[in-house]
Design an enzyme around this catalytic site. Sequence first.
Site, PDB file in Angstrom:
ATOM      1  N   GLY A  95      -2.441 -13.099 -28.010  1.00  0.00           N
ATOM      2  CA  GLY A  95      -1.815 -13.235 -27.202  1.00  0.00           C
ATOM      3  C   GLY A  95      -2.209 -14.358 -26.016  1.00  0.00           C
ATOM      4  N   ILE A  98      -6.540 -19.152 -23.133  1.00  0.00           N
ATOM      5  CA  ILE A  98      -7.025 -19.756 -23.491  1.00  0.00           C
ATOM      6  C   ILE A  98      -8.210 -19.398 -22.522  1.00  0.00           C
ATOM      7  CG2 ILE A  98      -8.237 -21.633 -22.200  1.00  0.00           C
ATOM      8  CD1 ILE A  98      -9.283 -23.499 -24.029  1.00  0.00           C
ATOM      9  N   ALA A 166     -11.212  -9.997 -19.233  1.00  0.00           N
ATOM     10  CA  ALA A 166      -9.943 -10.459 -20.177  1.00  0.00           C
ATOM     11  C   ALA A 166      -9.260  -9.728 -21.187  1.00  0.00           C
ATOM     12  CB  ALA A 166     -10.376 -12.300 -20.313  1.00  0.00           C
ATOM     13  N   GLY A 168      -6.497  -9.923 -24.524  1.00  0.00           N
ATOM     14  CA  GLY A 168      -6.004 -10.819 -25.876  1.00  0.00           C
ATOM     15  C   GLY A 168      -5.893  -9.604 -26.884  1.00  0.00           C
ATOM     16  N   ALA A 181     -12.933  -9.173 -23.203  1.00  0.00           N
ATOM     17  CA  ALA A 181     -13.956  -9.256 -23.532  1.00  0.00           C
ATOM     18  C   ALA A 181     -14.758  -8.986 -21.747  1.00  0.00           C
ATOM     19  CB  ALA A 181     -13.858 -10.852 -23.536  1.00  0.00           C
ATOM     20  N   CYS A 197      -7.416 -18.270 -18.761  1.00  0.00           N
ATOM     21  CA  CYS A 197      -6.058 -17.384 -19.424  1.00  0.00           C
ATOM     22  C   CYS A 197      -5.040 -18.730 -18.389  1.00  0.00           C
ATOM     23  CB  CYS A 197      -6.491 -16.250 -18.231  1.00  0.00           C
ATOM     24  SG  CYS A 197      -7.685 -15.329 -19.333  1.00  0.00           S
TER      25      CYS A 197
END
Length: 237
Positions: A95, A98, A166, A168, A181, A197
């Site tokens: 999910g 970037i 971040a 995902g 991360a 993101c």
Amino acid sequence: MNKIQNKKVIYKDLHQADYLKTWKLQEKLLQHIISIKLKNKKSVNDEISLTPNYFLFVSHPHIFTLGKNGNLDNLLISNFKLQDIKAQFIKTNRGGDITYHGPGQIVGYPIFDLDNFFNDIHKYMRMLEEVIIKTVNFYGIKGERSNGETGVWIDVNKPFARKICAIGVKASQWVTIHGFALNLSPNLSYFDYIVPCGIKNKYVTSLEKELGISVKTNEVKKIIKKYFSEIFDLEWI
């Protein structure tokens, strides 16, 4: 759901590793867990096998990754420029939009069977955030959530809101891959090549930039593991 929840987590520090190879490893572990779950469902004698959980720490060479619903326009540079800065770009099945991975980041991949914990992806995401919030708080930094923007932020309601971590993930059959991360000491200029993101007009920071001093990677990893133990009520093995 398993009658007995296995909250033991097999831990492995990969140190430096290629992103694609690590992704393949996660998929391999995912399929292993799912195969056990399918076998358990077919059991006629109520004899089930506990499903394992895994956790990987790693740092990747320079790479930009795009989530399955991400917008390619958020990559702001050409293939030629990617070669010039010695970075890769790939699309993933996680999910989010970037993001950038590179040296100086602490990347964590929990491959958890959520049947061993709880069946709630939203809760899982918030608990990942909580681990990092507590980790940066250990260093005197107030980590926060931003409404509708997954990850961990600093000064979220101020003009200079900035992301320090971040997140995902992807889940199949309640088994998770990908993860978080945390920016420890990466070259933050790499974030200038993307809309991180997919969120405009906000910034990216790192633990060392906020502190103004260097921090040992292994020390931060130990703290992350400590809060994982507390928040997920798990046992490292």
